[in-house]
Design an enzyme around this catalytic site. Sequence first.
Site, mmCIF file in Angstrom:
data_model
loop_
_atom_site.group_PDB
_atom_site.id
_atom_site.type_symbol
_atom_site.label_atom_id
_atom_site.label_comp_id
_atom_site.label_asym_id
_atom_site.label_seq_id
_atom_site.Cartn_x
_atom_site.Cartn_y
_atom_site.Cartn_z
ATOM 1 C CG ASP A 272 92.519 44.748 73.101
ATOM 2 O OD1 ASP A 272 93.258 43.905 73.645
ATOM 3 O OD2 ASP A 272 92.666 45.130 71.924
ATOM 4 C CG HIS B 298 86.968 45.234 73.268
ATOM 5 N ND1 HIS B 298 86.709 44.563 72.097
ATOM 6 C CD2 HIS B 298 87.952 46.127 72.986
ATOM 7 C CE1 HIS B 298 87.496 45.033 71.141
ATOM 8 N NE2 HIS B 298 88.262 45.983 71.646
#
Length: 259
Positions: free
Chosen positions: A66, A211
């Site tokens: 993400d 991430h």
Amino acid sequence: MFRTKPGRRRGPALALLAATSLILTLGGCSADTVTPGEARDNAKAADAARAPVDCTKVKCIALTFDAGPGEDTPHLLDILKEKKVPATFFLLGKKHVDRYPEVVKRIADEGHEVANHTWSHRILTDLDAAEVRDELSRTQDAIAKITGRKPTLMRPPQGRTDEAVSDVARELGLAQVLWSITAKDYSTEDSALIRQRVLDQAHGDGIILLHDIYGGTVPAVPGIIDELKRRGYTFVTVPQLLAPGKAEPGVVYRPEKDD
């Protein structure tokens, strides 16, 4: 101020991520959800032969990232290429897609799934329909300008969605993808800890949330991949995890954790 590595500054667009992901203990989602297995079960039998990987017969897991791309994403792509692992990237528009267009193109060119994580990481359930539409459509357009294709998947920031968000997602042709495994890598740069958290939660049909903007994450990826392969997992993109089912616009997809 958030840092990915000592001395590295993050952009203000990422400030909201500090509280993110986990989040959801998945409590932030009020909409009905569909598991990967249910998506496969609902597919037509005739489509099964066309599925690139049969996740009813092999133990599949999806690696997702993400809020990128970022400075470390090219190195992450090198790792994935070396390990022959596909991933799904939920990209932020502001200061990410628009800052690293060549990386976005590389993600697509190397066979990874390019997906939408909104323009500026605003919590969609706090917005009206027009604002939700703007957050998603701006990133849709920015990605399409680079890759020639609009995403079909999106991940709502903090996993927070509701019927109003689902309606806009449906309108824009976007399925919503949540997760079942998170390392809380926004809270630590300890790569060994990130690796262990993922491995401790791993399960078949799982979706891993990481991430690629945090300093400890990309160094943890090779160890995650190697150990999960050793355990017999096959890495797939989110569409491959659902195949021969297809992600339906507006629907929320979330794996069930093993008991």
